[in-house]
Design a protein around this motif. Structure first.
Motif, PDB file in Angstrom:
ATOM      1  N   GLU A  55      -9.826  -0.512   7.374  1.00  0.00           N
ATOM      2  CA  GLU A  55     -10.332  -1.099   6.127  1.00  0.00           C
ATOM      3  C   GLU A  55      -9.637  -2.424   5.812  1.00  0.00           C
ATOM      4  OE1 GLU A  55     -11.089   1.361   2.545  1.00  0.00           O
ATOM      5  OE2 GLU A  55     -10.291   3.009   3.765  1.00  0.00           O
ATOM      6  N   ILE A  56      -8.302  -2.441   6.017  1.00  0.00           N
ATOM      7  CA  ILE A  56      -7.523  -3.649   5.747  1.00  0.00           C
ATOM      8  C   ILE A  56      -7.984  -4.783   6.665  1.00  0.00           C
ATOM      9  CG2 ILE A  56      -5.219  -4.673   5.978  1.00  0.00           C
ATOM     10  CD1 ILE A  56      -4.107  -1.941   5.021  1.00  0.00           C
ATOM     11  N   VAL A  70      -6.862   1.119  -0.446  1.00  0.00           N
ATOM     12  CA  VAL A  70      -7.205  -0.202   0.091  1.00  0.00           C
ATOM     13  C   VAL A  70      -8.147  -0.947  -0.850  1.00  0.00           C
ATOM     14  CG1 VAL A  70      -8.290  -1.416   2.019  1.00  0.00           C
ATOM     15  CG2 VAL A  70      -6.856   0.578   2.467  1.00  0.00           C
ATOM     16  N   LYS A  71      -9.056  -0.225  -1.494  1.00  0.00           N
ATOM     17  CA  LYS A  71     -10.015  -0.875  -2.399  1.00  0.00           C
ATOM     18  C   LYS A  71      -9.324  -1.545  -3.580  1.00  0.00           C
ATOM     19  CE  LYS A  71     -10.990   3.404  -4.979  1.00  0.00           C
ATOM     20  NZ  LYS A  71     -10.290   3.017  -6.207  1.00  0.00           N
ATOM     21  N   ILE A  80      -6.526  -3.265  -3.345  1.00  0.00           N
ATOM     22  CA  ILE A  80      -5.760  -4.432  -2.907  1.00  0.00           C
ATOM     23  C   ILE A  80      -6.528  -5.696  -3.293  1.00  0.00           C
ATOM     24  CG2 ILE A  80      -4.770  -5.661  -0.934  1.00  0.00           C
ATOM     25  CD1 ILE A  80      -4.675  -2.991   0.554  1.00  0.00           C
ATOM     26  N   ARG A 129     -11.288  -6.375   5.827  1.00  0.00           N
ATOM     27  CA  ARG A 129     -11.265  -7.291   4.682  1.00  0.00           C
ATOM     28  C   ARG A 129     -10.551  -8.597   5.013  1.00  0.00           C
ATOM     29  NH1 ARG A 129      -9.264  -4.761  -0.768  1.00  0.00           N
ATOM     30  NH2 ARG A 129      -9.512  -6.985  -1.236  1.00  0.00           N
ATOM     31  N   GLU A 184      -7.231   3.510   7.029  1.00  0.00           N
ATOM     32  CA  GLU A 184      -6.779   2.480   6.084  1.00  0.00           C
ATOM     33  C   GLU A 184      -6.548   1.153   6.794  1.00  0.00           C
ATOM     34  OE1 GLU A 184      -4.398   5.024   2.657  1.00  0.00           O
ATOM     35  OE2 GLU A 184      -3.440   4.694   4.611  1.00  0.00           O
ATOM     36  N   LEU A 242       0.860  -1.175   0.000  1.00  0.00           N
ATOM     37  CA  LEU A 242       0.000   0.000   0.000  1.00  0.00           C
ATOM     38  C   LEU A 242       0.899   1.228   0.000  1.00  0.00           C
ATOM     39  CD1 LEU A 242      -2.828   1.116   0.022  1.00  0.00           C
ATOM     40  CD2 LEU A 242      -2.862   0.917   2.509  1.00  0.00           C
TER      41      LEU A 242
END
Length: 279
Positions: A81-82, A59-60, A62, A85, A78, A35
């Protein structure tokens, strides 16, 4: 020509650690991304890309699987978000950067107005800022900017890890006049201070100074600024190919230093090129 090479030129502890982790991750995964660039060295990032490490900037973007967090760290948003997921994370954040993030969160949580000495658009600063999101935060890149900080009962002071100690000290002096209580955490990496002092020493002894490192590297740019103030014949370069023979006319002593994200092989190539020009 005599060549003076700074003892600490090149990778710092955090960059060595991040680079090692990135190459190990590349060897153990069939495709992995980072990232943002792992460090501010386009040449090293290119070598990682050759090994399958793809740089993404959100992040989207990845893909499913694993992600490397760069040495500068990421924002708290971030990271959430990681984790949401459920991605495999290789966290190469420099421990000194992580410490600055923790202090920002602590000061904010305890009700201090947080003063961060750094460059607002730098990814490390953006990350640190995100951990102090619950209160007032003031980012200042220079002492004169600190004059605009409003008076507060309590202020907490931290710094981007690659800032100069002198700038931090000057901002601290101004903050003392702005509050009743000032709490300071010196989050500047020791390697930064050592590197900057070595740069000053070499610049005083040299007819020409070469500062090697990414043009997008804040600590390398700062080294170039420090050297230029002492020796105007200072050149910030990324690679040996950027050297010009005419720079060396009348030069007896060449000083060389490099930023914390500069690989040793780039430094060696510059030294080899300088010796060829000398001959």
């Amino acid at each position: 020509m005599t060549i003076l090479l700074a003892r600490s030129a090149g990778f710092c502890f955090g960059v060595k650690r991040a680079t090692r982790m990135a190459f190990e991750a590349a060897d153990s995964h069939d495709g992995i991304c980072s990232l943002g660039p792992i460090i501010h060295s386009p040449q090293l990032v290119e070598k990682l890309e050759e090994k399958g490490v793809v740089v993404v900037h959100a992040v989207k973007d990845i893909p499913e699987g694993a992600v490397i967090i760069r040495s500068h760290g990421v924002t708290s948003g971030e990271l959430k978000e990681i984790n949401a997921r459920d991605l495999e994370v290789v966290d190469a954040t420099c421990p000194f950067v992580k410490s600055a993030q923790d202090y920002a969160a602590l000061l904010s949580r305890e009700g201090y107005g947080v003063v961060l000495v750094g460059e607002r658009e730098h990814p490390e600063v953006q990350g640190i800022l995100s951990y102090a999101a619950s209160g007032d935060v003031f980012v200042v890149a220079a002492p004169d900017e600190a004059e605009a900080i409003p008076r507060r009962k309590r202020l907490g002071l931290i710094a981007q890890t690659t800032q100069s100690f002198e700038t931090l000290r000057q901002v601290a002096d101004i903050c003392l006049k702005k509050c009743q209580e000032l709490r300071i955490f010196n989050t500047i990496c020791d390697a930064t201070s050592v590197r900057q002092e070595e740069a000053r020493e070499i610049a005083r002894k040299s007819d020409l100074v070469l500062v090697i490192g990414g043009f997008n590297s804040a600590n390398t740019t700062r080294l170039a600024q420090i050297c230029t103030e002492i020796q105007p014949r200072t050149h910030h370069i990324e690679t040996a190919e950027q050297l010009r023979a005419e720079w060396f006319q009348g030069v007896v002593t060449v000083g060389i230093t490099a930023g914390a994200s500069t690989p040793r092989w780039l430094i060696d190539e510059v030294i080899h090129r300088v010796r060829n020009i000398s001959n």
